[in-house]
Scaffold this motif. Structure first.
Motif, PDB file in Angstrom:
ATOM      1  N   VAL A 130       0.865  -1.177   0.000  1.00 59.01           N
ATOM      2  CA  VAL A 130       0.000   0.000   0.000  1.00 59.01           C
ATOM      3  C   VAL A 130       0.903   1.229   0.000  1.00 59.01           C
ATOM      4  CG1 VAL A 130      -1.561   1.374   1.449  1.00 59.01           C
ATOM      5  CG2 VAL A 130      -2.036  -1.045   1.060  1.00 59.01           C
ATOM      6  N   PHE A 131       0.556   2.213  -0.819  1.00 61.83           N
ATOM      7  CA  PHE A 131       1.298   3.466  -0.863  1.00 61.83           C
ATOM      8  C   PHE A 131       0.610   4.522  -0.004  1.00 61.83           C
ATOM      9  CE2 PHE A 131       2.313   1.508  -4.988  1.00 61.83           C
ATOM     10  CZ  PHE A 131       3.700   1.586  -4.966  1.00 61.83           C
ATOM     11  N   ALA A 132       1.410   5.398   0.594  1.00 58.88           N
ATOM     12  CA  ALA A 132       0.925   6.611   1.260  1.00 58.88           C
ATOM     13  C   ALA A 132       1.698   7.764   0.636  1.00 58.88           C
ATOM     14  CB  ALA A 132       1.142   6.549   2.767  1.00 58.88           C
ATOM     15  N   ILE A 133       0.993   8.638  -0.072  1.00 55.63           N
ATOM     16  CA  ILE A 133       1.630   9.602  -0.963  1.00 55.63           C
ATOM     17  C   ILE A 133       1.195  11.026  -0.607  1.00 55.63           C
ATOM     18  CG2 ILE A 133       1.832  10.292  -3.401  1.00 55.63           C
ATOM     19  CD1 ILE A 133       1.050   7.396  -4.098  1.00 55.63           C
ATOM     20  N   PRO A 134       2.137  11.981  -0.549  1.00 52.60           N
ATOM     21  CA  PRO A 134       1.734  13.388  -0.360  1.00 52.60           C
ATOM     22  C   PRO A 134       0.811  13.805  -1.503  1.00 52.60           C
ATOM     23  CG  PRO A 134       4.131  13.132  -0.227  1.00 52.60           C
ATOM     24  CD  PRO A 134       3.590  11.838  -0.729  1.00 52.60           C
ATOM     25  N   TYR A 135      -0.286  14.474  -1.177  1.00 49.63           N
ATOM     26  CA  TYR A 135      -1.306  14.713  -2.191  1.00 49.63           C
ATOM     27  C   TYR A 135      -1.943  16.080  -1.999  1.00 49.63           C
ATOM     28  CZ  TYR A 135      -5.088  13.445  -5.433  1.00 49.63           C
ATOM     29  OH  TYR A 135      -5.950  13.384  -6.494  1.00 49.63           O
ATOM     30  N   ILE A 160      -3.846   7.223   0.061  1.00 55.92           N
ATOM     31  CA  ILE A 160      -3.510   5.865   0.483  1.00 55.92           C
ATOM     32  C   ILE A 160      -4.206   4.870  -0.439  1.00 55.92           C
ATOM     33  CG2 ILE A 160      -3.642   4.174   2.362  1.00 55.92           C
ATOM     34  CD1 ILE A 160      -3.680   6.554   4.326  1.00 55.92           C
ATOM     35  N   GLY A 161      -3.452   3.968  -1.036  1.00 52.12           N
ATOM     36  CA  GLY A 161      -4.049   2.958  -1.920  1.00 52.12           C
ATOM     37  C   GLY A 161      -2.985   1.991  -2.410  1.00 52.12           C
ATOM     38  N   THR A 162      -3.399   0.919  -3.010  1.00 51.13           N
ATOM     39  CA  THR A 162      -4.716   0.646  -3.519  1.00 51.13           C
ATOM     40  C   THR A 162      -5.147  -0.761  -3.111  1.00 51.13           C
ATOM     41  OG1 THR A 162      -6.046   0.520  -5.558  1.00 51.13           O
ATOM     42  CG2 THR A 162      -3.766  -0.169  -5.717  1.00 51.13           C
ATOM     43  N   THR A 163      -6.368  -1.118  -3.440  1.00 51.16           N
ATOM     44  CA  THR A 163      -6.871  -2.465  -3.196  1.00 51.16           C
ATOM     45  C   THR A 163      -6.899  -3.248  -4.507  1.00 51.16           C
ATOM     46  OG1 THR A 163      -9.153  -1.749  -3.557  1.00 51.16           O
ATOM     47  CG2 THR A 163      -8.319  -1.642  -1.303  1.00 51.16           C
ATOM     48  N   ASP A 164      -7.130  -4.538  -4.418  1.00 49.83           N
ATOM     49  CA  ASP A 164      -7.328  -5.405  -5.587  1.00 49.83           C
ATOM     50  C   ASP A 164      -8.540  -6.276  -5.305  1.00 49.83           C
ATOM     51  OD1 ASP A 164      -5.267  -4.891  -7.538  1.00 49.83           O
ATOM     52  OD2 ASP A 164      -3.831  -5.660  -6.076  1.00 49.83           O
ATOM     53  N   TYR A 189      -9.677  -1.990   5.145  1.00 47.61           N
ATOM     54  CA  TYR A 189      -8.394  -2.610   4.791  1.00 47.61           C
ATOM     55  C   TYR A 189      -7.300  -1.555   4.661  1.00 47.61           C
ATOM     56  CZ  TYR A 189      -4.864  -4.924   1.894  1.00 47.61           C
ATOM     57  OH  TYR A 189      -3.676  -5.405   1.386  1.00 47.61           O
ATOM     58  N   LEU A 190      -7.566  -0.495   3.923  1.00 50.09           N
ATOM     59  CA  LEU A 190      -6.558   0.535   3.732  1.00 50.09           C
ATOM     60  C   LEU A 190      -6.212   1.239   5.040  1.00 50.09           C
ATOM     61  CD1 LEU A 190      -7.797   2.036   0.337  1.00 50.09           C
ATOM     62  CD2 LEU A 190      -5.800   0.575   0.709  1.00 50.09           C
ATOM     63  N   CYS A 191      -7.217   1.496   5.855  1.00 47.53           N
ATOM     64  CA  CYS A 191      -6.956   2.106   7.162  1.00 47.53           C
ATOM     65  C   CYS A 191      -6.105   1.185   8.030  1.00 47.53           C
ATOM     66  CB  CYS A 191      -8.267   2.425   7.873  1.00 47.53           C
ATOM     67  SG  CYS A 191      -9.228   3.778   7.150  1.00 47.53           S
ATOM     68  N   ASP A 192      -6.442  -0.094   8.053  1.00 52.94           N
ATOM     69  CA  ASP A 192      -5.703  -1.049   8.889  1.00 52.94           C
ATOM     70  C   ASP A 192      -4.255  -1.184   8.441  1.00 52.94           C
ATOM     71  OD1 ASP A 192      -7.988  -1.482  10.337  1.00 52.94           O
ATOM     72  OD2 ASP A 192      -8.480  -3.409   9.399  1.00 52.94           O
ATOM     73  N   GLN A 193      -4.042  -1.286   7.123  1.00 49.74           N
ATOM     74  CA  GLN A 193      -2.679  -1.492   6.643  1.00 49.74           C
ATOM     75  C   GLN A 193      -1.826  -0.250   6.861  1.00 49.74           C
ATOM     76  OE1 GLN A 193      -1.852  -4.517   6.030  1.00 49.74           O
ATOM     77  NE2 GLN A 193      -4.019  -5.097   6.189  1.00 49.74           N
ATOM     78  N   ALA A 194      -2.389   0.929   6.645  1.00 54.89           N
ATOM     79  CA  ALA A 194      -1.633   2.154   6.903  1.00 54.89           C
ATOM     80  C   ALA A 194      -1.332   2.306   8.391  1.00 54.89           C
ATOM     81  CB  ALA A 194      -2.405   3.362   6.393  1.00 54.89           C
ATOM     82  N   SER A 195      -2.281   1.915   9.233  1.00 56.45           N
ATOM     83  CA  SER A 195      -2.111   2.055  10.684  1.00 56.45           C
ATOM     84  C   SER A 195      -1.084   1.074  11.245  1.00 56.45           C
ATOM     85  CB  SER A 195      -3.459   1.865  11.381  1.00 56.45           C
ATOM     86  OG  SER A 195      -4.383   2.852  10.984  1.00 56.45           O
ATOM     87  N   LEU A 207       1.909   3.749  10.471  1.00 52.49           N
ATOM     88  CA  LEU A 207       1.857   5.141  10.883  1.00 52.49           C
ATOM     89  C   LEU A 207       1.599   5.267  12.385  1.00 52.49           C
ATOM     90  CD1 LEU A 207      -0.245   6.603   7.928  1.00 52.49           C
ATOM     91  CD2 LEU A 207       2.214   6.889   8.326  1.00 52.49           C
ATOM     92  N   ALA A 208       2.329   6.160  13.023  1.00 59.54           N
ATOM     93  CA  ALA A 208       2.170   6.354  14.466  1.00 59.54           C
ATOM     94  C   ALA A 208       0.785   6.902  14.797  1.00 59.54           C
ATOM     95  CB  ALA A 208       3.254   7.301  14.981  1.00 59.54           C
ATOM     96  N   ARG A 209       0.267   7.714  13.924  1.00 55.74           N
ATOM     97  CA  ARG A 209      -1.085   8.253  14.103  1.00 55.74           C
ATOM     98  C   ARG A 209      -2.024   7.390  13.268  1.00 55.74           C
ATOM     99  NH1 ARG A 209      -2.957  13.963  11.542  1.00 55.74           N
ATOM    100  NH2 ARG A 209      -5.186  13.855  12.017  1.00 55.74           N
ATOM    101  N   PRO A 210      -2.832   6.563  13.903  1.00 51.61           N
ATOM    102  CA  PRO A 210      -3.668   5.616  13.154  1.00 51.61           C
ATOM    103  C   PRO A 210      -4.617   6.320  12.189  1.00 51.61           C
ATOM    104  CG  PRO A 210      -3.643   5.074  15.489  1.00 51.61           C
ATOM    105  CD  PRO A 210      -3.005   6.422  15.356  1.00 51.61           C
ATOM    106  N   VAL A 211      -4.968   5.594  11.147  1.00 51.61           N
ATOM    107  CA  VAL A 211      -5.947   6.065  10.172  1.00 51.61           C
ATOM    108  C   VAL A 211      -7.235   5.292  10.403  1.00 51.61           C
ATOM    109  CG1 VAL A 211      -6.498   6.342   7.728  1.00 51.61           C
ATOM    110  CG2 VAL A 211      -4.116   6.548   8.507  1.00 51.61           C
ATOM    111  N   THR A 212      -8.331   5.999  10.554  1.00 52.69           N
ATOM    112  CA  THR A 212      -9.624   5.361  10.786  1.00 52.69           C
ATOM    113  C   THR A 212     -10.590   5.753   9.674  1.00 52.69           C
ATOM    114  OG1 THR A 212     -10.615   7.169  12.052  1.00 52.69           O
ATOM    115  CG2 THR A 212      -9.207   5.605  13.268  1.00 52.69           C
TER     116      THR A 212
END
Length: 494
Positions: free
Chosen positions: A259-264, A271-275, A297-303, A306-311
């Motif tokens: 999964v990528f986390a990209i400045p946007y 944050i993406g992507t899924t298949d 899924y994307l929130c869980d994988q990024a979290s 990342l120190a600050r969880p994504v929900t």
């Protein structure tokens, strides 16, 4: 009845790329798109021009090498739309050993000639600005290079280039019927107009198989053979920025995916992507939608990193697209992203079908496809796009340095806000100078003036607020509902 050499069906990246290449070789081309340019798959990517580091694990060395070569070509062709981007790969020892990652990055650095991008290296995350947003257990990692792209604008730039070389570009104009005879195709458009073409190119993406089945007829009315595609939905989420530096992250997941986390867009993180494979009976949806499971899924994988969880509550915007992949078995994430160009002359006038593909290799796909069309027409003509700039790509003495170009543009227009100048420079490249020099007209929404909207309508096929807010730009992310409504009101007022 109008006559063309080639009718191209589909206004995504492959269709516009093919129309551009064909028109630039001197053929009379018509491009027909049922909706807006890049309305579906081609505006729903992860916004990367990359070799595909993870494809090395499935031994797709040829695809990776081809994509890496194209990465350099594209960075030069449109430096306003495509820029270098460094990626941080935090090391998770239980997923892949460090030696394997080092080997993969060595191959990634050397499978193709690299002039514009720096190579990879190891990184101590602890105490680094790149480690600060991460959980403390990630103490080491790696850094490597790829590119970022404004995917929808890249499609528009290819359509503009095709038009500049004489192609007719029709949006919101579906091909309702294409009938083959011995020497030509008779193509009926949604408007009722009928044209003839010596060759037909099917670049309809997820709709390619469906187009052949429902909209084409061979001689005698027989159906044309089609190839099965696997339709895989890829979804993304956008949240408020999770880090302020200019590097992106690539996160390894226990399921083998990444999964990528990209400045946007200055103040967000993409944050993406899924298949997610669509059922065989499900036709490509008019608008693919992310579901709750994908968001989770994307929130869980990024979290996990990342120190600050994504929900799910953090999600500001989502988008999803359907990728048409060649059906070769295996899991959706392991199916090749390479393309297949399939010609058919057995039943009469030439047909070229485009199956699969990825954004990074679109130019090479178009070059190969145009050469094949030329062979079918008995008129081989030389390729030309490898060293050609796309509209707006000529930054003059600044070369590929978009920041230097932006600074010079700002110096010539000190009265214009820096955020507006930066946005226009990255959207329009050298053409931003004309926009800034023209009277701006009324401000319809913050930083968006009538002069720019007229340009988008007159020169970029924009016909609605969505075309502007979510494809020609991502201003919809920055505008309030009332400001978005003001843009819609401008279009409604005509």
């Amino acid at each position: 009845m109008d006559d063309f050499d080639v009718v191209v069906v589909g206004g995504g990246i492959n269709g516009t790329g093919l129309a551009r290449d064909l028109a630039g070789r001197g053929w009379r081309v018509l491009l027909a798109e049922a909706q807006d340019l890049a309305q579906h798959t081609s505006s729903s990517s992860t916004k990367l021009v990359h070799g595909g580091l993870r494809y090395l694990e499935t031994y797709e060395f040829s695809l990776v090498a081809k994509a890496l070569r194209e990465r350099e070509v594209l960075l030069r062709s449109a430096p306003h739309l495509i820029q270098p981007l460094r990626f941080v790969l935090p090391h998770a020892p239980h997923l892949r050993p460090a030696w394997m990652i080092r080997l993969g990055l060595f191959l990634y650095d050397h499978l193709a000639r690299r002039e514009l991008l720096p190579g990879s290296h190891g990184l101590r995350l602890a105490g680094s600005i790149y480690g600060e947003p991460l959980r403390p257990e990630f103490t080491r990692g790696f850094v490597y290079s790829d590119g970022w792209v404004d995917d929808a604008r890249l499609v528009v730039a290819n359509a503009q280039c095709a038009q500049a070389h004489g192609a007719a570009v029709l949006t919101r104009c579906a091909v309702t019927q294409a009938t083959r005879s011995a020497h030509h195709w008779t193509v009926t458009l949604q408007t009722g107009r009928t044209v003839q073409a010596r060759a037909l190119v099917n670049a309809a993406g997820p709709w390619a198989e469906r187009f052949l089945r429902d909209r084409t007829q061979g001689q005698g009315g027989q159906a044309l053979p089609a190839r099965g595609l696997r339709l895989v939905k890829g979804s993304h989420i956008v949240v408020d920025q999770r880090f302020t530096h200019d590097h992106a992250y690539i996160f390894q997941n226990p399921d083998g995916r990444i999964v990528f986390a990209i400045p946007y867009q200055e103040r967000f993180t993409l944050i993406g992507t899924t298949d997610v494979e669509l059922p065989e009976h499900e036709l490509p949806p008019a608008r693919a939608l992310i579901d709750a499971a994908e968001i989770a899924y994307l929130c869980d994988q990024a979290s996990r990193y990342l120190a600050r969880p994504v929900t799910p509550a953090d999600v500001r915007w989502t988008y999803a697209g359907v990728r048409p992949l060649l059906d070769e078995g295996g899991s959706a994430s392991s199916v090749t992203r390479d393309y297949l160009l399939e010609t058919d002359t057995a039943g009469g006038a030439p047909l070229l079908n485009v199956w699969g593909g990825k954004l990074t290799t679109y130019r090479k796909l178009a070059e190969d496809g145009a050469s094949q069309v030329g062979q079918l027409l008995g008129e081989a003509r030389r390729p030309w796009t490898a060293s050609a700039l796309l509209p707006g790509g000529d930054l003059g003495p600044h070369g590929v340095d978009i920041d230097a170009f932006t600074a010079a543009l700002q110096a010539r227009h000190p009265d214009r806000p820096a955020t507006t100048v930066r946005r226009l420079a990255r959207a329009y490249g050298s053409r931003a100078a004309d926009l800034l020099a023209a009277p701006p007209g009324a401000e319809v929404a913050p930083g968006l003036h009538e002069s720019e909207l007229r340009h988008l309508v007159d020169h970029e096929w924009a016909r609605s607020a969505d075309d502007v807010l979510w494809r020609r730009s991502k201003l919809g992310l920055h505008f309030t509902a009332a400001q978005q409504a003001a843009v819609a009101g401008w279009f409604q007022a005509g």
